[in-house]
Design an enzyme around this catalytic site. Structure first.
Site, PDB file in Angstrom:
ATOM      1  CG  HIS A 123       5.550 -10.770   4.778  1.00  0.00           C
ATOM      2  ND1 HIS A 123       4.520 -10.136   5.440  1.00  0.00           N
ATOM      3  CD2 HIS A 123       6.448  -9.788   4.467  1.00  0.00           C
ATOM      4  CE1 HIS A 123       4.781  -8.838   5.519  1.00  0.00           C
ATOM      5  NE2 HIS A 123       5.945  -8.610   4.934  1.00  0.00           N
ATOM      6  CD  GLU A 124       9.613  -9.858   2.339  1.00  0.00           C
ATOM      7  OE1 GLU A 124       9.395  -8.980   1.485  1.00  0.00           O
ATOM      8  OE2 GLU A 124       9.764  -9.589   3.539  1.00  0.00           O
ATOM      9  CG  HIS A 127       5.174  -7.021   0.408  1.00  0.00           C
ATOM     10  ND1 HIS A 127       4.229  -6.152   0.901  1.00  0.00           N
ATOM     11  CD2 HIS A 127       5.984  -7.335   1.456  1.00  0.00           C
ATOM     12  CE1 HIS A 127       4.451  -5.938   2.189  1.00  0.00           C
ATOM     13  NE2 HIS A 127       5.498  -6.663   2.556  1.00  0.00           N
ATOM     14  CD  GLU A 186       5.391  -4.726   5.544  1.00  0.00           C
ATOM     15  OE1 GLU A 186       5.604  -5.889   5.924  1.00  0.00           O
ATOM     16  OE2 GLU A 186       5.954  -4.222   4.556  1.00  0.00           O
TER      17      GLU A 186
END
Length: 254
Positions: A123-124, A127, A186
């Protein structure tokens, strides 16, 4: 003047649109990626100076091991990947432009194992790959420029009226534009992260399991979704369940 400002903004939007990997979404980026990386490196160094870096060899080995597999799955060999474990109780992690990653020890009880950690790191990292930080800066520039144009258009009128209208537009931009943009980023990071973790050989069902645990850790005390930059845990779980068949179709364990 307002018309000229609007025209300038439209030209910027046309010139600066780029495509996010995997999702194919068009995004607005007014800042060169090289500048994003410079700012990311500066921010990373500042965080490390102010934080306690964990000396636990097992935790550092785990984060580096899982992080490298996720990084390889992105295909971004031009990134200078770096992974640190920060001894801090907050349940958080981040990846800055250029591949600078930090995981706080407070989130590790929720990740539990390599697959759970892959969910967070996927997920990070997403980004950074999707350049969400640069997109947010671009969005804020557009909103602020629009507010400035409104003030010019209202010039010569009652200052109290100008102030009230600008304040309302600013609040409207936050709730109506910036917060939804944040939630969409997100969700996009969740989607990209799911793809990267399955490419790295981690079972995608770990993503749903992690967010169920995260939901339980929050104890139901969540801000209303429309007032938050993040989707609710319930929304994230439903979205991940919707993406699961696609992820399972290409999943190959290592």
């Amino acid at each position: 003047m307002p018309r000229l400002t609007t025209l300038t903004l439209l030209l910027l939007v046309v010139v600066a649109c780029q495509t996010v990997p995997i999702s194919g979404r068009q995004e607005l980026l007014l800042l060169p990626e090289s500048n994003e990386r410079e700012m990311g490196l500066t921010s990373y160094e500042e965080v490390l100076k102010k934080s306690k870096i964990s000396a636990d060899p097992a935790l550092n080995a785990q984060v580096t091991r899982v992080g490298r597999r996720i990084a390889d799955a992105t295909g971004r060999t031009d990134y200078q990947w770096e992974f640190k474990v920060l001894d801090d109780a907050q349940a958080n992690a981040f990846c800055l432009p250029g591949g600078k990653v930090a995981v706080y020890t407070g989130i590790l009880p929720l990740t539990r194992d390599d697959a759970g950690l892959a969910v967070v790191l996927g997920h990070e990292v997403s980004h950074a790959i999707a350049r969400h930080g640069g997109e947010r800066l671009s969005q804020e520039v557009l909103v602020k420029t629009g507010l400035a144009a409104t003030q010019v258009a209202l010039s010569g009128r009652d200052p109290a009226v100008v102030q009230s209208v600008t304040a309302l537009l600013g609040a409207g931009a936050s709730v109506g534009l910036l917060l939804p943009w944040g939630r969409s980023q997100e969700s996009e990071a969740d989607h990209l992260g799911l793809v990267y973790m399955e490419r790295a050989g981690y079972h995608p069902s770990a993503a749903r399991d992690f967010w169920v645990r995260m939901q339980g850790a929050k104890g139901g005390q969540q801000q209303p979704q429309f007032l938050s930059t993040h989707p609710s845990s319930e929304t994230r779980i439903k979205q991940i369940e919707g993406w699961m068949p696609e992820a399972l179709a290409v999943y190959k364990p290592r």
